[in-house]
Design a protein around this motif. Structure first.
Motif, mmCIF file in Angstrom:
data_model
loop_
_atom_site.group_PDB
_atom_site.id
_atom_site.type_symbol
_atom_site.label_atom_id
_atom_site.label_comp_id
_atom_site.label_asym_id
_atom_site.label_seq_id
_atom_site.Cartn_x
_atom_site.Cartn_y
_atom_site.Cartn_z
ATOM 1 N N PHE A 197 -1.961 49.642 22.816
ATOM 2 C CA PHE A 197 -1.526 50.715 23.852
ATOM 3 C C PHE A 197 -1.953 51.201 24.669
ATOM 4 N N SER A 198 -1.620 49.661 25.543
ATOM 5 C CA SER A 198 -2.095 50.473 26.734
ATOM 6 C C SER A 198 0.017 49.792 27.403
ATOM 7 N N ILE A 199 -0.265 48.893 26.358
ATOM 8 C CA ILE A 199 1.757 48.568 27.104
ATOM 9 C C ILE A 199 2.459 50.383 26.461
ATOM 10 N N VAL A 200 1.848 50.989 26.032
ATOM 11 C CA VAL A 200 2.701 52.057 24.954
ATOM 12 C C VAL A 200 2.359 53.434 26.077
ATOM 13 N N MET A 201 0.572 53.584 26.853
ATOM 14 C CA MET A 201 0.671 54.279 27.622
ATOM 15 C C MET A 201 0.970 53.979 29.414
ATOM 16 N N ILE A 202 1.526 53.068 29.151
ATOM 17 C CA ILE A 202 2.761 52.321 30.233
ATOM 18 C C ILE A 202 3.782 52.580 31.072
ATOM 19 N N MET A 203 4.702 52.564 29.205
ATOM 20 C CA MET A 203 6.051 52.576 29.321
ATOM 21 C C MET A 203 6.398 53.655 28.800
ATOM 22 N N VAL A 204 6.174 54.476 27.953
ATOM 23 C CA VAL A 204 6.351 55.541 26.925
ATOM 24 C C VAL A 204 6.263 56.504 27.942
ATOM 25 N N PRO A 205 6.109 57.162 28.860
ATOM 26 C CA PRO A 205 6.201 58.200 29.616
ATOM 27 C C PRO A 205 6.960 57.832 30.579
ATOM 28 N N ILE A 206 6.732 56.935 31.235
ATOM 29 C CA ILE A 206 8.563 56.846 32.201
ATOM 30 C C ILE A 206 9.864 57.099 31.796
ATOM 31 N N ALA A 207 9.830 57.244 30.470
ATOM 32 C CA ALA A 207 11.011 57.843 30.229
ATOM 33 C C ALA A 207 11.356 59.299 30.184
ATOM 34 N N VAL A 208 10.153 60.338 30.081
ATOM 35 C CA VAL A 208 10.396 62.015 30.867
ATOM 36 C C VAL A 208 11.428 61.674 32.107
ATOM 37 N N VAL A 209 10.207 60.344 33.112
ATOM 38 C CA VAL A 209 11.660 60.432 33.979
ATOM 39 C C VAL A 209 12.435 59.968 34.330
ATOM 40 N N THR A 210 12.908 59.523 33.541
ATOM 41 C CA THR A 210 14.626 58.911 33.661
ATOM 42 C C THR A 210 15.562 60.151 32.604
ATOM 43 N N ILE A 211 14.854 60.455 31.353
ATOM 44 C CA ILE A 211 15.488 62.161 31.485
ATOM 45 C C ILE A 211 15.854 63.125 31.852
ATOM 46 N N MET A 212 15.326 63.443 33.242
ATOM 47 C CA MET A 212 15.449 64.164 34.183
ATOM 48 C C MET A 212 16.175 63.657 35.491
ATOM 49 N N GLU A 213 16.217 62.548 35.719
ATOM 50 C CA GLU A 213 17.815 61.980 36.345
ATOM 51 C C GLU A 213 19.363 61.688 35.500
ATOM 52 N N HIS A 214 18.872 61.565 34.187
ATOM 53 C CA HIS A 214 19.423 61.432 33.057
ATOM 54 C C HIS A 214 20.491 63.388 33.098
ATOM 55 N N THR A 215 19.226 63.469 33.011
ATOM 56 C CA THR A 215 20.611 65.466 32.770
ATOM 57 C C THR A 215 20.643 65.301 34.398
ATOM 58 N N GLY A 216 20.811 64.889 35.453
ATOM 59 C CA GLY A 216 20.876 65.444 36.768
ATOM 60 C C GLY A 216 22.297 64.745 36.887
ATOM 61 N N ILE A 251 8.643 45.418 24.050
ATOM 62 C CA ILE A 251 8.396 46.836 23.200
ATOM 63 C C ILE A 251 8.260 47.736 23.181
ATOM 64 N N GLY A 252 7.354 48.290 24.572
ATOM 65 C CA GLY A 252 7.652 49.076 25.438
ATOM 66 C C GLY A 252 8.723 50.077 25.821
ATOM 67 N N SER A 253 9.617 49.489 25.968
ATOM 68 C CA SER A 253 11.106 49.779 26.383
ATOM 69 C C SER A 253 11.442 49.834 25.122
ATOM 70 N N PHE A 254 11.061 49.368 24.028
ATOM 71 C CA PHE A 254 11.907 50.758 22.820
ATOM 72 C C PHE A 254 11.062 51.530 22.318
ATOM 73 N N LEU A 255 9.945 51.764 22.807
ATOM 74 C CA LEU A 255 9.291 53.123 22.170
ATOM 75 C C LEU A 255 9.900 54.086 23.178
ATOM 76 N N ALA A 256 9.733 53.447 24.688
ATOM 77 C CA ALA A 256 11.187 54.512 25.499
ATOM 78 C C ALA A 256 11.667 55.047 25.151
#
Length: 461
Positions: free
Chosen positions: A249-268, A95-100
């Motif tokens: 909410f813990s899962i949201v806070m653990i998983m969702v912010p990681i999308a910021v990092v992977t989006i930058m990896e994707h851009t690179g 579910i956290g991955s889906f939200l990410a």
């Protein structure tokens, strides 16, 4: 890029005789890294292959068949998935991955509305580089633990020997193999370590024997097909679990912010791919479509029970060497991955790979991830002699690698923010509030939109 430099252009369809071989090249390039992620997170390798293939096909569709990119399992989510699984099991992590994945959609919408300037301000190289280093270095203890400890956590000289021999094979393949073979040292390491493990008697062959016995005992062609092809252990919401019973909410806070990092990896990856192919993929079909495709692939993977997807640098290397840029070849690799995921005997073979073998290749692979973050700082000529940059990068590294987490109570629920998310968040805040923000970009190459020395063309446009 001159037309004669290409073997196949983006929209060119290969001849039937070459199609399978060319697609297998891409599959082999991503195979070792893609099966490692589910191995570390106790997911099904078969589901990981299927979700990788389906996600890639969805990505090609969303980008209108203009970007020859293959998507595989993301390493950035290994630690967050493990943390989320401890709270609500693997369903909670999915579910956290889906939200990410939804975050990708939001970012794609913002890029469509406001362009890239806001993304550049939030995530300069001085933030992204150290965060990528945290991904690799944060997994270092996992790699070493797999290399020298058994399932009960006890030290084993035998396992360490196998891991070091596997690492040696991987290093030799990376250094001495040329061309395409030089792009798949992880695969060579896994195969070599696997064979060595048989000699040491540490391979559990019961799963392979069961699959093989079912195949040879088949009494008809239909039974044979049923024995060869079987569905792996999918984890589908509303079928195998109820999403609203595992999300918190813990899962949201653990998983969702990681999308910021992977989006930058994707851009690179998109910028590197643009230079290799000679197109400006940030403009056509646009970074918004590309990020959306990546996010949809991650959401598809989470619905199937597989690890989140991301674009793979290994496959960009294949494009650079072979000069085969055809999206049909990429689609072929995706279809083969799906077929492999449904092949019971094949899945049993990869699931029997000993942890020591995966630990051996992980030592190098996780180190490469950390080094790629360092390379981002170097390529962008970020001045770490400047106090501002030095402070931001240092704080990110120590918080991330040190494993600092943030916990607080909210309505009788303990909320946990992972070390990687916390490091990225604090790095972003420091960059926004400290004076001299222009120093964070170095030479500014991260967000270049024109491939160097190559024309932006698309005969199919």
């Amino acid at each position: 890029m001159k037309k004669q430099d290409m073997v196949l252009d983006v929209r060119d369809m290969p001849k039937a005789g070459n199609w399978l071989i060319l697609s297998l090249q891409h599959l082999f390039a991503m195979f070792g890294a893609t099966i490692l992620v589910p191995f570390l997170t106790e997911m099904s390798q078969g589901v990981a292959l299927i979700s990788s293939g389906v996600g890639t096909l969805a990505y090609l569709l969303i980008t209108r068949g203009r970007v020859p990119a293959y998507l595989g399992s993301s390493f950035a989510f290994i630690a967050p998935i493990s943390m989320a699984s401890q709270i609500s099991g693997l369903p909670g992590a999915m579910i956290g991955s889906f939200l990410a994945g939804l975050v990708y959609g939001v970012v794609a919408l913002l890029i469509t509305m406001f362009g890239l300037d806001w993304l550049k301000k939030v995530l300069p190289p001085v933030v992204v580089g150290p965060v990528i280093m945290v991904i690799g270095l944060g997994l270092a203890s996992t790699a070493v633990g797999m290399a020298m400890n058994d399932a009960d956590g006890n030290y084993s000289g035998t396992l360490l020997t196998v891991a070091l021999m596997t690492l040696g094979i991987t290093i030799l393949a990376a250094i001495f193999f040329k061309g395409f073979f030089g792009l798949i040292p992880i695969l060579f390491g896994i195969i070599g370590g696997y064979l060595i493990s048989f000699g040491f008697g540490i391979v559990d062959t019961s799963g392979m024997k069961a699959e093989w016995n079912e195949i040879i005992s088949s009494g008809s062609f239909i039974e044979l097909l049923g024995a060869i092809f079987s569905a792996p252990e999918f984890l589908v919401p509303f079928v195998h679990y109820q999403p609203f019973e595992v999300i918190n909410f813990s899962i949201v806070m653990i998983m969702v912010p990681i999308a910021v990092v992977t989006i930058m990896e994707h851009t690179g990856d998109q910028m590197v791919l643009s230079k290799v192919v000679g197109r400006n993929f940030l403009q056509n079909p646009g970074l918004n479509r590309s990020i959306l495709g990546d996010g949809i692939a991650t959401m598809i993977a989470s619905v199937l029970g597989g690890p989140p997807n991301t674009t793979y640098g290994e496959n960009i290397g294949v494009l650079a060497i072979t000069r085969v840029f055809s999206v049909f070849v990429i689609a072929g690799a995706a279809i083969i991955a799906i077929l492999f995921g449904f092949t019971g005997i094949f899945v049993a073979i990869i699931e029997a790979i000993p942890g020591a073998v995966m630990g051996g290749v992980s030592i190098l692979l996780f180190g490469i991830i950390a080094s790629s973050g360092l390379r981002m700082l170097i390529d962008n000529e970020v001045d770490l002699g400047d106090k501002r940059n030095l402070i931001i990068s240092s704080v990110i590294l120590v918080i991330g690698v040190g494993g600092m987490i943030l916990q607080f109570e909210l309505k009788d629920t303990t909320i946990t923010v992972s070390s990687m998310a916390l490091a990225a968040t604090i790095g972003i805040i420091l960059n926004l509030i400290l004076p001299g923000r222009e120093k964070a970009y170095g030479n500014g190459k991260m967000f270049e939109t024109e491939p160097e020395g190559e024309a932006d063309h698309d005969p199919a446009a």
